[in-house]
Motif scaffolding. Structure first.
Motif, PDB file in Angstrom:
ATOM      1  N   THR A 497     -33.276  37.654  53.093  1.00 32.44           N
ATOM      2  CA  THR A 497     -32.365  38.765  53.342  1.00 32.44           C
ATOM      3  C   THR A 497     -30.928  38.258  53.495  1.00 32.44           C
ATOM      4  N   TYR A 498     -29.995  39.182  53.427  1.00 34.65           N
ATOM      5  CA  TYR A 498     -28.602  38.900  53.774  1.00 34.65           C
ATOM      6  C   TYR A 498     -28.058  40.117  54.514  1.00 34.65           C
ATOM      7  N   ILE A 499     -27.026  39.879  55.313  1.00 39.78           N
ATOM      8  CA  ILE A 499     -26.399  40.964  56.044  1.00 39.78           C
ATOM      9  C   ILE A 499     -25.289  41.534  55.171  1.00 39.78           C
ATOM     10  N   GLY A 500     -25.417  42.799  54.810  1.00 30.70           N
ATOM     11  CA  GLY A 500     -24.451  43.437  53.936  1.00 30.70           C
ATOM     12  C   GLY A 500     -23.187  43.862  54.672  1.00 30.70           C
ATOM     13  N   ALA A 501     -22.218  44.385  53.926  1.00 35.82           N
ATOM     14  CA  ALA A 501     -20.966  44.872  54.515  1.00 35.82           C
ATOM     15  C   ALA A 501     -21.218  46.002  55.501  1.00 35.82           C
ATOM     16  N   ASP A 502     -22.367  46.669  55.362  1.00 37.23           N
ATOM     17  CA  ASP A 502     -22.722  47.769  56.271  1.00 37.23           C
ATOM     18  C   ASP A 502     -23.408  47.284  57.538  1.00 37.23           C
ATOM     19  N   GLY A 503     -23.569  45.944  57.675  1.00 34.94           N
ATOM     20  CA  GLY A 503     -24.215  45.396  58.853  1.00 34.94           C
ATOM     21  C   GLY A 503     -25.724  45.436  58.815  1.00 34.94           C
ATOM     22  N   GLU A 504     -26.305  45.942  57.718  1.00 35.56           N
ATOM     23  CA  GLU A 504     -27.759  46.039  57.577  1.00 35.56           C
ATOM     24  C   GLU A 504     -28.296  44.880  56.747  1.00 35.56           C
ATOM     25  N   ARG A 505     -29.619  44.657  56.892  1.00 36.37           N
ATOM     26  CA  ARG A 505     -30.277  43.610  56.098  1.00 36.37           C
ATOM     27  C   ARG A 505     -30.607  44.146  54.702  1.00 36.37           C
ATOM     28  N   HIS A 506     -30.369  43.301  53.702  1.00 41.23           N
ATOM     29  CA  HIS A 506     -30.661  43.661  52.322  1.00 41.23           C
ATOM     30  C   HIS A 506     -31.401  42.506  51.645  1.00 41.23           C
ATOM     31  N   ARG A 507     -32.069  42.823  50.538  1.00 43.96           N
ATOM     32  CA  ARG A 507     -32.854  41.820  49.815  1.00 43.96           C
ATOM     33  C   ARG A 507     -32.033  41.247  48.661  1.00 43.96           C
ATOM     34  N   PRO A 508     -31.882  39.913  48.584  1.00 45.86           N
ATOM     35  CA  PRO A 508     -31.172  39.333  47.436  1.00 45.86           C
ATOM     36  C   PRO A 508     -32.067  39.268  46.199  1.00 45.86           C
ATOM     37  N   VAL A 509     -31.444  39.047  45.072  1.00 43.50           N
ATOM     38  CA  VAL A 509     -32.159  38.784  43.817  1.00 43.50           C
ATOM     39  C   VAL A 509     -32.108  37.276  43.572  1.00 43.50           C
TER      40      VAL A 509
END
Length: 646
Positions: A497-509
């Motif tokens: 995961t990474y922390i997006g600009a929105d402060g939430e966790r997201h899945r990388p490719v």
């Protein structure tokens, strides 16, 4: 239209109502069309014999011998002709399989003694007799169990084994003369369609490529629709033989293999190690200047990790495993797992992405001994492996950047290329949605760059689709080296995961990619591409200083040391041999520059470089020679590599 009739559409756009059950060739002749040049046909998209009957409305297309499909049919038929010839000359021979392959065909036989080259001549002559007899290829359909009994009665145990593994209720057989073989077809109408054939070589091959099975005798051959095409191909084979990297590897003292070490394990000699070092240094520099970070992962990783990644279920047969203190480990066949663990070692922000991790990672894969081939197919090799983890919106640019990387590097080596997209295989992991996203990303990257590509259905990796880059060498042969694989699945399995600009966790490719591919394979391709005559920037030895007599030894040693101090990879040949012998040996070693030192050179305090093509340059100093070689290296590598890399 009567139920006894069908509508047949021809390539010229014409449509005819014909009796149901009419053969392809009869349909052509009945309507005044010619079957000249046809070796088979395509009926409603399916490849068939010209003698096959048509039972429903159909579109008929020509398959001629000058097409790829037509050549495959011709060569597959030639393999049956060869098998018939072998059975007539060696009645006790057992037949295994005989497919068409690129540029030819082969057939495997179980015989009491190995075939000889004299046997090949006899088989080739017998084939000519069978071809002259114009024997028809007749297709027969029969129940599978009946076919098993038939081949068992004939003692053809390999055909029986193949049949017993089939689930089909009925199977097809083809017969020409007295020879009968299990085969899906299609085939040419009769043996006379083979206008030119040649048996090329002999080899041993384990049944089904498994060393636990019997060793069979394999005969390789080729066939063409005309003698001119065969002549051109035989000339190509002569050129390819001259460039064979296994022979050149011995002659140039680059590498060797040893039965004491084990099959598929390369032993690099000093010159080969230098060549490899140059490539690896070039690779590291190119990756660093493009924003990659160097990493190194372990060779052994716990088997549990390989289970989590899916390799244990989908790639286990290609892996080696061992135990340490009752803990199972897998020897890595690829480098991606350690790279994902590096990514997971700390919390990642969208500002950290894309993260490009590069490793010259040595891997091991369990290749069957029957497919090992010099440097081109080995069990231990090093990949210029990188994994890019990025946000989905960065994926398009990253794929395009890799494509640019590949094109630029291959231009330095003088390769042109073709590109293919390989799609989801039957054995795979991940959701349909992820596969569609990944495939779409690869397609759009190529399309936006205006690069043509072909599609290989079902040839992707088990975790994602890929772009395969096929290099074209000096003989216009294709080699698979670079690949770009798009993966939405492993980041999910390893919870990246990474922390997006929105402060939430997201899945990388994740993008898996190699530029040269396996260093061993690429070296083998390079050796054959250059015929061992490497450009100066790659040559393990760039210059040889040689004396005419012992009277020039002191000056020759001085020149040799000057060149080495300036970064030239130079050797000194001060043996008490005739000059002609020294020059010939340097030419055989394909050294770019030969610096002959006689009394005139000593008096002038310089050298007259002799090039490997035999041409001679004017007198110059050691410094000028070094500058000349450096300029040649920099020009060839677009300013990347000069002197002093070793």
């Amino acid at each position: 239209m009567s139920s006894d009739n069908i509508e047949v559409t021809f390539e010229d756009g014409g449509k005819e109502v014909l009796p149901k059950g009419i053969s392809v060739v009869e349909a052509l002749r009945t309507t005044g069309r010619s079957a000249n040049g046809w070796v088979a046909s395509r009926v409603n998209g399916k490849l068939t014999d010209l003698s096959r009957t048509i039972e429903e409305d159909a579109r008929i297309e020509a398959i001629t011998a000058d097409t790829e499909a037509g050549l495959d049919v011709l060569r597959h038929s030639a393999s049956h002709i060869m098998a018939q010839a072998v059975k007539e000359l060696f009645p006790d021979a057992k037949i295994a399989i005989g497919p068409a392959i690129e540029n030819g065909f082969y057939y495997d036989f179980d015989v009491e003694r190995p075939f000889t080259h004299e046997d090949l001549e006899r088989i080739e002559q017998k084939m000519a007799e069978i071809i002259a007899a114009r024997l028809q290829f007749k297709r027969r359909e029969m129940p599978r169990d009946e076919a098993v009994r038939l081949f068992r009665e004939q003692g053809e145990q390999y055909k029986v084994e193949l049949l017993e593994e089939l689930e089909d209720a009925s199977v097809s057989l083809y017969q020409q003369g007295d020879f009968l073989d299990l085969c899906r077809g299609p085939h040419i109408p009769h043996t006379g369609y083979v206008k030119a054939h040649k048996l090329i070589s002999l080899a041993g091959a384990y049944w089904r490529g498994d060393e636990r099975n019997p060793m069979l005798q394999r005969i390789y051959g080729t066939a063409f629709p005309d003698r001119a095409a065969l002549k051109r191909y035989l000339h190509f084979l002569e050129e390819a033989q001259k460039r064979d990297h296994r022979r050149l590897g011995r002659e140039l003292d680059l590498f060797s293999f040893s039965d004491e070490v084990g099959a598929g394990m390369v032993i690099y000699h000093p010159k080969g190690a230098v060549l490899r070092h140059i490539l690896e240094t070039f690779e590291k520099r190119e990756h660093l200047r493009r924003g990659y970070q160097l990493v190194i992962g372990p060779t052994l990783l716990k088997t549990e990790l390989w289970k989590r990644s899916g390799h244990f279920d989908h790639y286990r047969e290609n892996m080696y495993f061992t135990e340490i203190e009752d803990q199972s480990y897998g020897i890595k066949p690829m480098n991606c797992l350690a790279h994902m663990l590096i990514y997971k070692s700390k919390i990642r922000s969208y500002r950290d992405l894309p993260l490009r991790l590069f490793e010259l990672g040595t891997v091991h894969r369990h290749e069957k001994s029957g497919v090992l081939h010099g440097l081109l197919r080995v069990r231990q090799f090093t990949q210029d492996d990188a994994h890019i983890l990025c946000m989905p919106q960065q994926l398009h640019a990253e794929i395009q950047s890799i494509i640019d990387f590949v094109i630029e590097v291959m231009g330095i080596f003088g390769f042109s290329y073709e590109m293919e997209i390989s799609t989801r295989p039957a054995k795979s992991i991940g959701t349909d949605e992820d596969w569609e996203r990944a495939t779409g990303a690869l397609v759009s990257a190529l399309q936006d760059k205006g690069i043509a590509y072909s599609v290989c259905e079902g040839e992707g990796a088990f975790y994602g689709p890929k772009i395969d880059v096929k290099l074209k060498d000096a003989l216009d042969r294709r080699w698979q080296c670079a690949t770009i694989q798009c993966d939405f699945t492993l980041p999910e399995r390893f919870d990246l995961t990474y922390i997006g600009a929105d402060g939430e966790r997201h899945r990388p490719v994740m993008v898996h990619r190699v530029i040269l591919g396996a260093i061993e394979r690429f070296l083998g391709v390079l050796i054959e591409h250059y015929a061992g005559a490497f450009p100066s920037w790659l040559a393990p030895v760039q210059a040889v200083v040689m004396t005419v007599t012992d009277g020039q030894l002191e000056f020759a040693r001085k020149v040799h040391q000057q060149l080495k101090d300036l970064g030239v990879r130079a050797e000194l040949d001060d043996r008490s041999e005739k000059l002609g012998y020294k020059i010939r040996e340097a030419q055989v070693q394909k050294v770019p520059y030969m610096l002959v030192i006689g009394d005139r050179e000593v008096a002038a305090g310089g050298v007259r470089p002799r090039l490997r093509d035999g041409s001679q340059l004017d007198m110059m100093s050691a410094e000028q020679v070094a500058a000349l070689i450096e300029k040649e290296c920099l020009d060839a590598t677009k300013g990347r590599i000069g002197l002093g890399i070793i």
